[in-house]
Design a protein around this motif. Structure first.
Motif, PDB file in Angstrom:
ATOM      1  N   GLN A   1       1.012  -1.282   0.075  1.00 24.70           N
ATOM      2  CA  GLN A   1      -0.172   0.069   0.130  1.00 24.70           C
ATOM      3  C   GLN A   1       0.881   1.329   0.064  1.00 24.70           C
ATOM      4  O   GLN A   1       1.738   1.382   0.790  1.00 24.70           O
ATOM      5  CB  GLN A   1      -0.900   0.044   1.093  1.00 24.70           C
ATOM      6  CG  GLN A   1      -1.761   1.100   1.428  1.00 24.70           C
ATOM      7  CD  GLN A   1      -2.786   1.098   2.632  1.00 24.70           C
ATOM      8  OE1 GLN A   1      -2.859   0.263   3.335  1.00 24.70           O
ATOM      9  NE2 GLN A   1      -3.541   1.756   2.621  1.00 24.70           N
ATOM     10  N   VAL A   2       0.588   2.185  -0.919  1.00 20.84           N
ATOM     11  CA  VAL A   2       1.528   3.382  -0.989  1.00 20.84           C
ATOM     12  C   VAL A   2       1.000   4.517  -0.203  1.00 20.84           C
ATOM     13  O   VAL A   2      -0.357   4.667  -0.262  1.00 20.84           O
ATOM     14  CB  VAL A   2       1.316   3.830  -2.588  1.00 20.84           C
ATOM     15  CG1 VAL A   2       2.202   5.078  -2.749  1.00 20.84           C
ATOM     16  CG2 VAL A   2       2.079   2.658  -3.389  1.00 20.84           C
ATOM     17  N   GLN A   3       1.793   5.264   0.607  1.00 20.62           N
ATOM     18  CA  GLN A   3       1.333   6.115   1.491  1.00 20.62           C
ATOM     19  C   GLN A   3       2.458   7.122   1.524  1.00 20.62           C
ATOM     20  O   GLN A   3       3.482   6.813   1.622  1.00 20.62           O
ATOM     21  CB  GLN A   3       1.152   5.531   3.156  1.00 20.62           C
ATOM     22  CG  GLN A   3      -0.072   4.656   3.135  1.00 20.62           C
ATOM     23  CD  GLN A   3      -0.482   4.188   4.403  1.00 20.62           C
ATOM     24  OE1 GLN A   3       0.578   3.969   5.338  1.00 20.62           O
ATOM     25  NE2 GLN A   3      -1.762   4.547   4.982  1.00 20.62           N
ATOM     26  N   VAL A   4       2.170   8.341   1.805  1.00 19.29           N
ATOM     27  CA  VAL A   4       2.955   9.145   2.301  1.00 19.29           C
ATOM     28  C   VAL A   4       2.665  10.056   3.379  1.00 19.29           C
ATOM     29  O   VAL A   4       1.515  10.163   3.678  1.00 19.29           O
ATOM     30  CB  VAL A   4       3.383  10.430   1.133  1.00 19.29           C
ATOM     31  CG1 VAL A   4       3.611   9.755  -0.102  1.00 19.29           C
ATOM     32  CG2 VAL A   4       1.641  11.188   0.663  1.00 19.29           C
ATOM     33  N   VAL A   5       3.511  10.217   4.234  1.00 16.23           N
ATOM     34  CA  VAL A   5       3.126  10.932   5.527  1.00 16.23           C
ATOM     35  C   VAL A   5       4.180  12.100   5.928  1.00 16.23           C
ATOM     36  O   VAL A   5       5.499  12.241   5.817  1.00 16.23           O
ATOM     37  CB  VAL A   5       3.474   9.990   6.880  1.00 16.23           C
ATOM     38  CG1 VAL A   5       3.215  10.507   7.874  1.00 16.23           C
ATOM     39  CG2 VAL A   5       2.550   8.664   6.537  1.00 16.23           C
TER      40      VAL A   5
ATOM     41  N   THR B   1      11.940  22.809   8.561  1.00 18.43           N
ATOM     42  CA  THR B   1      12.044  21.567   7.632  1.00 18.43           C
ATOM     43  C   THR B   1      10.766  20.678   7.701  1.00 18.43           C
ATOM     44  O   THR B   1      10.588  19.992   8.564  1.00 18.43           O
ATOM     45  CB  THR B   1      13.182  20.810   7.790  1.00 18.43           C
ATOM     46  OG1 THR B   1      14.423  21.760   7.646  1.00 18.43           O
ATOM     47  CG2 THR B   1      13.686  19.968   6.607  1.00 18.43           C
ATOM     48  N   LEU B   2      10.020  20.491   6.717  1.00 18.03           N
ATOM     49  CA  LEU B   2       9.143  19.446   6.597  1.00 18.03           C
ATOM     50  C   LEU B   2       9.375  18.357   5.796  1.00 18.03           C
ATOM     51  O   LEU B   2      10.428  18.420   4.844  1.00 18.03           O
ATOM     52  CB  LEU B   2       7.894  20.074   5.735  1.00 18.03           C
ATOM     53  CG  LEU B   2       7.254  21.240   6.410  1.00 18.03           C
ATOM     54  CD1 LEU B   2       6.080  21.680   5.704  1.00 18.03           C
ATOM     55  CD2 LEU B   2       6.807  21.146   7.887  1.00 18.03           C
ATOM     56  N   SER B   3       9.063  16.985   6.579  1.00 21.12           N
ATOM     57  CA  SER B   3       9.559  15.832   5.590  1.00 21.12           C
ATOM     58  C   SER B   3       8.460  15.022   5.123  1.00 21.12           C
ATOM     59  O   SER B   3       7.349  15.010   5.837  1.00 21.12           O
ATOM     60  CB  SER B   3      10.348  15.126   6.708  1.00 21.12           C
ATOM     61  OG  SER B   3      11.448  15.596   7.019  1.00 21.12           O
ATOM     62  N   CYS B   4       8.569  14.515   3.913  1.00 24.57           N
ATOM     63  CA  CYS B   4       7.367  13.572   3.460  1.00 24.57           C
ATOM     64  C   CYS B   4       7.888  11.994   3.356  1.00 24.57           C
ATOM     65  O   CYS B   4       8.848  12.144   2.386  1.00 24.57           O
ATOM     66  CB  CYS B   4       7.037  14.277   2.174  1.00 24.57           C
ATOM     67  SG  CYS B   4       5.879  13.136   1.181  1.00 24.57           S
ATOM     68  N   ALA B   5       7.763  11.391   4.100  1.00 26.14           N
ATOM     69  CA  ALA B   5       8.089   9.894   4.060  1.00 26.14           C
ATOM     70  C   ALA B   5       7.295   8.974   3.389  1.00 26.14           C
ATOM     71  O   ALA B   5       5.946   9.067   3.494  1.00 26.14           O
ATOM     72  CB  ALA B   5       8.409   9.426   5.548  1.00 26.14           C
ATOM     73  N   ALA B   6       7.804   8.100   2.402  1.00 25.99           N
ATOM     74  CA  ALA B   6       7.058   7.344   1.719  1.00 25.99           C
ATOM     75  C   ALA B   6       7.069   5.849   1.912  1.00 25.99           C
ATOM     76  O   ALA B   6       8.067   5.462   2.491  1.00 25.99           O
ATOM     77  CB  ALA B   6       7.442   7.401   0.091  1.00 25.99           C
ATOM     78  N   SER B   7       6.027   5.060   1.890  1.00 29.06           N
ATOM     79  CA  SER B   7       5.992   3.644   2.500  1.00 29.06           C
ATOM     80  C   SER B   7       5.263   3.292   1.236  1.00 29.06           C
ATOM     81  O   SER B   7       4.353   3.559   0.599  1.00 29.06           O
ATOM     82  CB  SER B   7       5.362   3.362   3.564  1.00 29.06           C
ATOM     83  OG  SER B   7       4.111   3.798   3.633  1.00 29.06           O
TER      84      SER B   7
END
Length: 116
Positions: A1-5, A19-25
């Motif tokens: 399952q593709v997600q970004v957080v 600083t913002l972060s966008c983590a992908a799973s």
């Protein structure tokens, strides 16, 4: 399952940085056609902020150009948005998205508040 957080939002004074972060799973962030950020201020429509494309090209909205920098870390599998010289008008919920095969995968958003 593709997600970004998203993560990294908070309260900062005018002129400060975040600083913002966008983590992908479920996917390597480098596999997205584009990864970027939108924001939505109270009472306003969601607006484009910045994006980084598969090949590394970046694009910014005029109001943040020269102050914000988007980058991709393929080892950590994240995309970061470095925000400098923040202004009260940058206050908004910031949403990360990853685009692949004409579909955008959205995160839940992170609040950024710029106030004295």
């Amino acid at each position: 399952q593709v997600q970004v957080v998203e993560s990294g939002g908070g309260l900062v004074q005018p002129g400060g940085s975040l600083t913002l972060s966008c983590a992908a799973s479920g996917i390597l962030v480098s596999r997205f056609y584009a990864v970027g950020w939108y924001r939505q201020a109270p009472g306003k429509q969601r607006e484009f902020v910045a994006t980084i494309y598969f090949g590394g090209t970046t694009n910014y909205t005029d109001s943040v150009n020269g102050r914000f920098t988007i980058s991709r870390d393929n080892v950590k599998n994240i995309v970061s948005l470095q925000m400098n010289n923040l202004k009260p008008e940058d206050t908004a919920v910031y949403y990360c998205y990853g685009e692949m095969a004409i579909r955008k995968y959205w995160g839940q958003g992170t609040q950024v508040t710029v106030s004295p």
